[in-house]
Design a protein around this motif. Structure first.
Motif, PDB file in Angstrom:
ATOM      1  N   VAL A   1      -3.584  -0.095   1.377  1.00 49.91           N
ATOM      2  CA  VAL A   1      -2.129  -0.105   1.248  1.00 49.91           C
ATOM      3  C   VAL A   1      -1.698   1.275   0.776  1.00 49.91           C
ATOM      4  CG1 VAL A   1      -0.177  -1.022  -0.058  1.00 49.91           C
ATOM      5  CG2 VAL A   1      -1.948  -2.572   0.795  1.00 49.91           C
ATOM      6  N   SER A   2      -0.767   1.883   1.488  1.00 54.87           N
ATOM      7  CA  SER A   2      -0.268   3.203   1.116  1.00 54.87           C
ATOM      8  C   SER A   2       1.236   3.225   1.343  1.00 54.87           C
ATOM      9  CB  SER A   2      -0.946   4.297   1.946  1.00 54.87           C
ATOM     10  OG  SER A   2      -0.492   5.580   1.558  1.00 54.87           O
ATOM     11  N   ARG A   3       2.005   3.190   0.254  1.00 56.89           N
ATOM     12  CA  ARG A   3       3.459   3.080   0.352  1.00 56.89           C
ATOM     13  C   ARG A   3       4.127   4.240  -0.378  1.00 56.89           C
ATOM     14  NH1 ARG A   3       4.562   0.525   4.316  1.00 56.89           N
ATOM     15  NH2 ARG A   3       6.611  -0.110   3.533  1.00 56.89           N
ATOM     16  N   SER A   4       5.213   4.746   0.193  1.00 60.06           N
ATOM     17  CA  SER A   4       6.036   5.782  -0.428  1.00 60.06           C
ATOM     18  C   SER A   4       7.492   5.477  -0.121  1.00 60.06           C
ATOM     19  CB  SER A   4       5.679   7.175   0.113  1.00 60.06           C
ATOM     20  OG  SER A   4       4.366   7.535  -0.224  1.00 60.06           O
ATOM     21  N   ARG A   5       8.336   5.432  -1.184  1.00 64.42           N
ATOM     22  CA  ARG A   5       9.741   5.105  -0.992  1.00 64.42           C
ATOM     23  C   ARG A   5      10.619   6.005  -1.853  1.00 64.42           C
ATOM     24  NH1 ARG A   5      10.568   2.926   3.484  1.00 64.42           N
ATOM     25  NH2 ARG A   5      12.655   2.467   2.709  1.00 64.42           N
ATOM     26  N   SER A   6      11.824   6.280  -1.339  1.00 67.11           N
ATOM     27  CA  SER A   6      12.755   7.178  -2.017  1.00 67.11           C
ATOM     28  C   SER A   6      13.736   6.409  -2.887  1.00 67.11           C
ATOM     29  CB  SER A   6      13.528   8.003  -0.986  1.00 67.11           C
ATOM     30  OG  SER A   6      12.667   8.821  -0.234  1.00 67.11           O
ATOM     31  N   TYR A   7      14.080   7.022  -4.009  1.00 63.44           N
ATOM     32  CA  TYR A   7      15.105   6.524  -4.929  1.00 63.44           C
ATOM     33  C   TYR A   7      16.059   7.669  -5.252  1.00 63.44           C
ATOM     34  CZ  TYR A   7      11.836   2.671  -5.725  1.00 63.44           C
ATOM     35  OH  TYR A   7      10.989   1.605  -5.560  1.00 63.44           O
TER      36      TYR A   7
END
Length: 441
Positions: free
Chosen positions: A407-413
């Protein structure tokens, strides 16, 4: 804010789409305990009891007596998480990569039990009617408090409950058909965290539900008194989940000091189609003691291309109005395969076993910690006890092992100023248990 909302809604869809026995996300999809004993090999052709109402409604025409069947399936799952890391990056942290804390205990699936019930009544030599209540889709994951992947989802509970009135007709000694409309009710509750800087995390909780119609249809052909084949079609079901998103916690409360009310509830909706599937199988009575089964099922997961979320009133300071949000999923169609056998010791006892292989519809690009599943292999054992001609008790056990997946996740805030990253390797296994009681009048 943007990412937790998106991930929680995606989890509703992913959980609702989880199908097959002990499937991706550890969905419970046990509609027959007798079928569970053979890893569901022969599900559309065996027609041994009232649970054929789901497996193949055409099989009701083979039942000679009025029958009621009740059962329960349960799951105990284990997840090993390793090679994990959680980091923040972006302008909000000076363009550096900064680790954030969290645990990875992996005890994410609570012990869950799912009931089922069926009633079938032969009208004459040709017609039979019945009704079934079962759970075709479901998901339950609950990570520990402080889970490192909490920004991508740490609590999920989704279930679809189906009621299926059904009719079957037998044209002759070889050919039967069956059909049943399905009334399906879906409910979901999903939670995740949202980074709030020095103030601490906020919490996002999404709930929604809907009721929609579908259908199951089947055909059963008996080549000889000892060999029969079946095909069953389970239709797609089109949902529009209506509910709300609740924002709470220090990460959202901090905006009140600036006169902006962020914490609270907001209307939300999601259009979702659960995919159709086709199950084919063959059953052969080798002799008076041995019965052999083989089957395959195709599921049109490629319908799940993207999630489009409509919601209202979320303040722009935590990510804009988010109306709509689109995220690609790119799931692919899958096949599952199973073989099985039953051995009749005597008139009172029957032993069963089966082996199954299920493909996972997920891919490495979009795999989420809510559904961290890969291809899986399952072995099953079953036992049927007939103390009288009127009563049957079925017991079943399944052990499932999944391949190791990443699992490899990247999200912007914060409008891109902060990026949360989570990487880990998951390996899942599960023990499934089932028990059922059938009574013939």
């Amino acid at each position: 804010m943007k990412t937790p909302w998106l991930k929680t809604v995606i989890a509703v869809a992913a959980g609702a789409l989880s199908t097959q026995a002990l499937a991706a996300g550890f969905a419970l999809n046990e509609q027959s305990i007798s079928g569970m004993g053979t890893s569901f090999a022969g599900r559309s052709s065996s027609a041994d009891d009232a649970t054929t109402l789901f497996g193949n409604p055409a099989g009701m025409a083979r039942l000679k007596r009025e029958e009621v069947s009740f059962g329960v399936a349960a799951l105990h799952a284990k997840t090993d998480i390793k090679n994990s890391s959680g980091t923040f990056s972006g302008p909000a942290v000076g363009g550096q990569t900064v680790p954030y804390g969290g645990s990875n205990d992996g005890d994410m699936v609570p012990f869950t039990a799912v009931p089922m019930g069926y009633y079938v009544k032969p009208i004459d030599d040709k017609w039979a009617v019945g009704v079934g209540v079962y759970v075709p889709f479901g998901l339950a994951t609950d990570y520990e408090s402080g889970y490192e992947g909490r920004y991508f989802g740490d609590y999920s509970e989704v279930a679809v409950i189906t009621v299926q009135p059904t009719v079957s007709y037998r044209f002759n000694e070889k050919l039967s058909i069956g059909f049943g409309p399905t009334i399906n009710h879906i409910e979901g509750e999903l939670q995740s965290a949202s980074p709030g800087g020095a103030a601490g995390d906020g919490r996002v909780k999404v709930t929604g539900d809907d009721t929609a119609l579908g259908f199951n249809a089947g055909l059963l052909y008996e080549f000889t008194p000892h060999t029969r084949a079946g095909i069953t079609y389970h239709s797609k079901v089109k949902y529009k989940l209506e509910g709300d998103t609740k924002l709470s916690g220090a990460g959202f409360d901090q905006y009140a000091a600036a006169g902006i009310q962020v914490s609270g509830k907001y209307d939300a909706s999601l259009d979702l189609d659960t995919p159709e599937s086709i199950d084919v199988s063959i059953t052969h009575d080798l002799n008076d003691q041995w019965t052999l089964y083989a089957g395959a099922m195709w599921t049109r997961w490629s319908r799940f291309e993207a999630i489009i979320i409509e919601n209202e009133g979320i303040p722009a300071i935590v990510g804009g109005n988010l109306d709509p949000i689109v995220e690609d999923q790119d799931w692919h169609d899958t096949w599952s395969y199973a073989i099985g056998a039953a051995y009749k010791l005597n008139r009172n006892w029957t032993l069963r076993t089966g082996l199954a292989f299920d493909q996972s519809p997920t891919n490495n690009v979009h795999r989420s910690p809510r559904i961290p599943s890969g291809d899986r292999t399952a072995i099953s054992f079953g036992l049927a006890w007939n103390p009288t001609d009127d009563v049957t008790v079925d017991l079943a056990y399944t052990y499932l092992q999944e391949e190791e997946v990443d699992v490899s996740r990247s999200r912007s805030y914060q409008n891109g100023a902060l990026v949360a990253n989570y990487d880990a390797t998951f390996e899942n296994s599960a023990h499934g248990f089932g028990a059922a009681l059938s009574y013939r009048f």
